[in-house]
Design a protein around this motif. Structure first.
Motif, PDB file in Angstrom:
ATOM      1  N   LYS A 137       0.880  -1.164   0.000  1.00  0.00           N
ATOM      2  CA  LYS A 137       0.000   0.000   0.000  1.00  0.00           C
ATOM      3  C   LYS A 137       0.920   1.216   0.000  1.00  0.00           C
ATOM      4  CE  LYS A 137      -2.867  -2.678   3.176  1.00  0.00           C
ATOM      5  NZ  LYS A 137      -3.269  -2.797   4.604  1.00  0.00           N
ATOM      6  N   VAL A 138       0.729   2.121  -0.935  1.00  0.00           N
ATOM      7  CA  VAL A 138       1.731   3.161  -1.149  1.00  0.00           C
ATOM      8  C   VAL A 138       1.160   4.563  -0.939  1.00  0.00           C
ATOM      9  CG1 VAL A 138       3.393   4.149  -2.759  1.00  0.00           C
ATOM     10  CG2 VAL A 138       2.971   1.690  -2.769  1.00  0.00           C
ATOM     11  N   TYR A 139       1.895   5.358  -0.150  1.00  0.00           N
ATOM     12  CA  TYR A 139       1.651   6.780   0.037  1.00  0.00           C
ATOM     13  C   TYR A 139       2.903   7.529  -0.422  1.00  0.00           C
ATOM     14  CZ  TYR A 139      -2.022   5.291   3.345  1.00  0.00           C
ATOM     15  OH  TYR A 139      -3.126   4.709   3.940  1.00  0.00           O
ATOM     16  N   ILE A 140       2.742   8.801  -0.816  1.00  0.00           N
ATOM     17  CA  ILE A 140       3.895   9.609  -1.191  1.00  0.00           C
ATOM     18  C   ILE A 140       3.655  11.067  -0.802  1.00  0.00           C
ATOM     19  CG2 ILE A 140       3.113  10.164  -3.546  1.00  0.00           C
ATOM     20  CD1 ILE A 140       6.068   9.807  -4.429  1.00  0.00           C
ATOM     21  N   THR A 141       4.726  11.761  -0.451  1.00  0.00           N
ATOM     22  CA  THR A 141       4.649  13.194  -0.185  1.00  0.00           C
ATOM     23  C   THR A 141       4.742  13.940  -1.514  1.00  0.00           C
ATOM     24  OG1 THR A 141       7.057  13.314   0.130  1.00  0.00           O
ATOM     25  CG2 THR A 141       5.694  12.979   2.095  1.00  0.00           C
ATOM     26  N   ASP A 142       3.709  14.691  -1.843  1.00  0.00           N
ATOM     27  CA  ASP A 142       3.665  15.454  -3.090  1.00  0.00           C
ATOM     28  C   ASP A 142       3.793  16.938  -2.728  1.00  0.00           C
ATOM     29  OD1 ASP A 142       3.405  16.150  -5.696  1.00  0.00           O
ATOM     30  OD2 ASP A 142       1.282  15.641  -5.890  1.00  0.00           O
ATOM     31  N   TRP A 143       5.016  17.444  -2.772  1.00  0.00           N
ATOM     32  CA  TRP A 143       5.296  18.804  -2.313  1.00  0.00           C
ATOM     33  C   TRP A 143       4.738  19.842  -3.276  1.00  0.00           C
ATOM     34  CZ3 TRP A 143       6.812  18.919   2.529  1.00  0.00           C
ATOM     35  CH2 TRP A 143       7.444  17.782   3.050  1.00  0.00           C
ATOM     36  N   THR A 144       4.236  20.936  -2.722  1.00  0.00           N
ATOM     37  CA  THR A 144       3.594  21.988  -3.502  1.00  0.00           C
ATOM     38  C   THR A 144       4.616  23.020  -3.948  1.00  0.00           C
ATOM     39  OG1 THR A 144       1.582  21.700  -2.191  1.00  0.00           O
ATOM     40  CG2 THR A 144       1.761  23.724  -3.476  1.00  0.00           C
ATOM     41  N   ASP A 145       4.500  23.463  -5.184  1.00  0.00           N
ATOM     42  CA  ASP A 145       5.336  24.543  -5.704  1.00  0.00           C
ATOM     43  C   ASP A 145       5.120  25.779  -4.834  1.00  0.00           C
ATOM     44  OD1 ASP A 145       6.534  26.561  -7.207  1.00  0.00           O
ATOM     45  OD2 ASP A 145       5.955  25.657  -9.115  1.00  0.00           O
ATOM     46  N   ALA A 146       6.187  26.297  -4.240  1.00  0.00           N
ATOM     47  CA  ALA A 146       6.065  27.390  -3.273  1.00  0.00           C
ATOM     48  C   ALA A 146       5.429  28.635  -3.880  1.00  0.00           C
ATOM     49  CB  ALA A 146       7.433  27.728  -2.688  1.00  0.00           C
ATOM     50  N   ARG A 147       5.580  28.834  -5.185  1.00  0.00           N
ATOM     51  CA  ARG A 147       4.973  30.020  -5.800  1.00  0.00           C
ATOM     52  C   ARG A 147       3.451  29.932  -5.832  1.00  0.00           C
ATOM     53  NH1 ARG A 147       6.461  29.323 -12.262  1.00  0.00           N
ATOM     54  NH2 ARG A 147       5.243  27.423 -12.627  1.00  0.00           N
ATOM     55  N   MET A 148       2.918  28.731  -5.576  1.00  0.00           N
ATOM     56  CA  MET A 148       1.477  28.530  -5.575  1.00  0.00           C
ATOM     57  C   MET A 148       0.891  28.559  -4.161  1.00  0.00           C
ATOM     58  SD  MET A 148       1.211  28.398  -8.765  1.00  0.00           S
ATOM     59  CE  MET A 148      -0.552  28.083  -8.904  1.00  0.00           C
ATOM     60  N   VAL A 149       1.726  28.771  -3.146  1.00  0.00           N
ATOM     61  CA  VAL A 149       1.253  28.816  -1.755  1.00  0.00           C
ATOM     62  C   VAL A 149       1.117  30.270  -1.322  1.00  0.00           C
ATOM     63  CG1 VAL A 149       1.680  28.094   0.616  1.00  0.00           C
ATOM     64  CG2 VAL A 149       2.451  26.647  -1.278  1.00  0.00           C
ATOM     65  N   PRO A 150      -0.113  30.744  -1.062  1.00  0.00           N
ATOM     66  CA  PRO A 150      -0.297  32.141  -0.655  1.00  0.00           C
ATOM     67  C   PRO A 150       0.583  32.515   0.531  1.00  0.00           C
ATOM     68  CG  PRO A 150      -2.416  31.118  -1.101  1.00  0.00           C
ATOM     69  CD  PRO A 150      -1.387  30.021  -1.158  1.00  0.00           C
ATOM     70  N   ALA A 151       1.053  33.747   0.530  1.00  0.00           N
ATOM     71  CA  ALA A 151       1.988  34.209   1.556  1.00  0.00           C
ATOM     72  C   ALA A 151       1.397  34.145   2.958  1.00  0.00           C
ATOM     73  CB  ALA A 151       2.438  35.634   1.238  1.00  0.00           C
ATOM     74  N   GLU A 152       0.051  34.209   3.068  1.00  0.00           N
ATOM     75  CA  GLU A 152      -0.549  34.175   4.407  1.00  0.00           C
ATOM     76  C   GLU A 152      -0.342  32.852   5.125  1.00  0.00           C
ATOM     77  OE1 GLU A 152      -4.183  34.041   1.497  1.00  0.00           O
ATOM     78  OE2 GLU A 152      -2.252  35.073   1.631  1.00  0.00           O
ATOM     79  N   HIS A 153       0.090  31.821   4.399  1.00  0.00           N
ATOM     80  CA  HIS A 153       0.378  30.543   5.055  1.00  0.00           C
ATOM     81  C   HIS A 153       1.723  30.576   5.782  1.00  0.00           C
ATOM     82  CE1 HIS A 153      -3.083  28.243   3.823  1.00  0.00           C
ATOM     83  NE2 HIS A 153      -2.933  28.632   2.578  1.00  0.00           N
ATOM     84  N   GLY A 154       2.451  31.649   5.642  1.00  0.00           N
ATOM     85  CA  GLY A 154       3.678  31.813   6.402  1.00  0.00           C
ATOM     86  C   GLY A 154       4.881  31.106   5.791  1.00  0.00           C
ATOM     87  N   ALA A 155       5.961  31.099   6.554  1.00  0.00           N
ATOM     88  CA  ALA A 155       7.218  30.515   6.092  1.00  0.00           C
ATOM     89  C   ALA A 155       7.190  28.993   6.232  1.00  0.00           C
ATOM     90  CB  ALA A 155       8.376  31.094   6.894  1.00  0.00           C
ATOM     91  N   PHE A 156       8.132  28.355   5.542  1.00  0.00           N
ATOM     92  CA  PHE A 156       8.295  26.908   5.640  1.00  0.00           C
ATOM     93  C   PHE A 156       9.781  26.627   5.821  1.00  0.00           C
ATOM     94  CE2 PHE A 156       8.853  22.591   3.942  1.00  0.00           C
ATOM     95  CZ  PHE A 156       7.848  21.912   4.625  1.00  0.00           C
ATOM     96  N   HIS A 157      10.129  26.147   7.016  1.00  0.00           N
ATOM     97  CA  HIS A 157      11.526  25.875   7.372  1.00  0.00           C
ATOM     98  C   HIS A 157      11.812  24.370   7.326  1.00  0.00           C
ATOM     99  CE1 HIS A 157      12.685  29.933   8.873  1.00  0.00           C
ATOM    100  NE2 HIS A 157      11.389  30.054   9.113  1.00  0.00           N
ATOM    101  N   LEU A 158      13.070  24.047   7.519  1.00  0.00           N
ATOM    102  CA  LEU A 158      13.457  22.633   7.588  1.00  0.00           C
ATOM    103  C   LEU A 158      12.755  21.940   8.751  1.00  0.00           C
ATOM    104  CD1 LEU A 158      15.156  20.250   6.606  1.00  0.00           C
ATOM    105  CD2 LEU A 158      17.073  21.135   7.951  1.00  0.00           C
ATOM    106  N   HIS A 159      12.581  22.640   9.864  1.00  0.00           N
ATOM    107  CA  HIS A 159      11.894  22.002  10.997  1.00  0.00           C
ATOM    108  C   HIS A 159      10.411  21.775  10.697  1.00  0.00           C
ATOM    109  CE1 HIS A 159       9.974  25.787  12.326  1.00  0.00           C
ATOM    110  NE2 HIS A 159      11.147  26.376  12.191  1.00  0.00           N
TER     111      HIS A 159
END
Length: 417
Positions: A137-159
């Motif tokens: 049974k397979v799951y995968i992390t599908d990361w979102t293009d940062a230019r498509m994430v509105p700025a109000e969602h804040g920063a995204f750090h390594l942590h």
């Protein structure tokens, strides 16, 4: 300003590339009398090459609709199992009309594939996912293009990346889960499982780490050397740019995908030039199979995403400059990352003999850090003749690597089950 210049260039090249595409199609349409003119085939090949060099490459689809599992063809439906601002947890749900196959699939191990957030989309692991679906049974992390994430969602750090992995593991359920990380995410995955173990949380049955920079000081590659020869201020000043107003994430600072792509090509420019020339020659010869293989490869290779600036700079500093993980000095939100706390999660590390991104020994170093895992629940494999991509995609992955991953997961699943 560089990002805006890129957008102007894209706006100019867009109509030209579509003109080239239309011209190529017209000159290869046998019902068009112009296609019979002398030199039409050569002109069509030139137009198509122009189209592919100038077009915008969108995120590809996984496109996995069926596989063979338990001796039967199985239908696959791609679903979103969990959505966070910067990532979707995708599940490839398997379906069958045969009751005995359904019962067998229920007992298959669950696998979370953690895809890199390092330029390309998660679809780069399509071959990895397709192979795994035969037995898991397979799951995968599908990361979102940062230019498509509105700025109000804040920063995204390594942590934040580490926290996302923890959330996904809890959502799926660690008790029957196996985690596979490819390249860059080996570091945050090891951190996430270490933190969970130190807190006394249940951890996955196994973690398979493939070609990742656990210890970048071991056999450093060109990628490692770039990170250590330039100060962090150089990266901030030269590769970080602001998303322009025509995207949802306008105002967000990112490491743009077009710069990453330029870096990918610069690592081996002659190979790419020769590949495009060969594509042109294949079109002239009418070698449609090789031409289509070229299209498929570059549709994936040229599709890139923007990375959040904070995450990118954190990774450069934490992983490639300060080496905090192997030095035992990495703190995530006030908690020290201690891989030695992991005792119940088995470890498999895989490296390619010819890997020019994560050198030999960089992934194997996880075994020294994970001293709490018994020796009989650890294994290390070096794949002869394999480069970086060969350990998770292509013939070597399917014929050599995957059987070893499958058997390791099966054994560890049985041990705890």
């Amino acid at each position: 300003m560089l990002y805006q210049i890129h957008e102007w260039q894209r706006a100019i090249l867009g109509p030209l590339s579509y003109f080239a595409q239309a011209s190529a199609r017209a000159l290869t349409d046998q019902s068009n009398p112009f296609s019979q003119l002398p030199g039409a085939q050569r002109a069509a090949a030139g137009y198509e090459l122009m189209y592919r060099l100038g077009k915008e490459y969108e995120k590809p689809e996984f496109g996995i609709h069926s596989v063979m599992a338990h001796g039967q063809p199985i239908a696959i439906v791609e679903r979103c199992a969990m959505e966070l601002p910067f990532c979707q947890l995708k599940r490839f749900k398997r379906f069958s009309d045969a009751p005995e196959v359904i019962e067998q699939m229920k007992n298959d191990p669950a696998v979370l594939v953690v895809a890199p957030l390092s330029g390309h989309h998660a679809t780069l692991l399509r071959d990895t996912v397709r192979s795994l679906l035969s037995d898991h049974k397979v799951y995968i992390t599908d990361w979102t293009d940062a230019r498509m994430v509105p700025a109000e969602h804040g920063a995204f750090h390594l942590h934040d990346y580490v926290a996302y992995i923890e959330q996904f593991i809890r959502h799926i359920g660690a008790r029957k889960l196996h985690v596979i990380s490819v390249c860059q995410p080996t570091v945050p995955v090891l951190a996430a499982i270490s933190l969970m173990a130190a807190r006394g949380e249940q951890t996955p049955l196994s973690m398979t780490m493939m070609g990742g920079p656990i210890e970048p000081r071991s056999n450093p590659t060109g990628v490692n050397n770039l990170a250590t020869t330039q100060p962090l201020s150089w990266f901030k000043g030269n590769v970080i740019h602001t998303v322009p107003p025509n995207y949802p994430g306008h105002g967000r600072e990112v490491y743009p995908g077009f710069l990453q792509h330029a870096g990918f090509v610069a690592m081996n420019p002659s190979r790419h030039m020769n590949s495009h020339w060969d594509f042109y020659q294949n079109l002239l010869r009418g070698d449609l199979d090789d031409a289509e293989a070229h299209r498929k490869f570059y549709d994936e290779y040229n599709a890139v995403l923007d990375m959040p600036a904070e995450y990118y700079l954190d990774t450069i500093s934490t992983v490639f400059q300060q080496f905090l993980l192997p030095r035992g000095l990495w703190d995530v939100n006030g908690e020290r990352v201690k891989p030695s706390a992991i005792t119940d999660t088995a470890l498999l590390t895989i490296e390619g003999e010819l890997d020019d991104i994560s050198g030999l020994g960089q992934t194997e170093a996880a075994h020294d850090l994970c001293s709490g895992i018994p020796a009989n629940r650890r294994a290390h494999k070096v794949i002869d003749g394999a480069g970086h991509y060969g350990i998770f995609s292509g013939r070597r992955w399917r014929e050599i690597v995957y059987p070893q991953v499958r058997d390791f997961i099966k054994r560890m699943d049985k041990d705890r089950g």
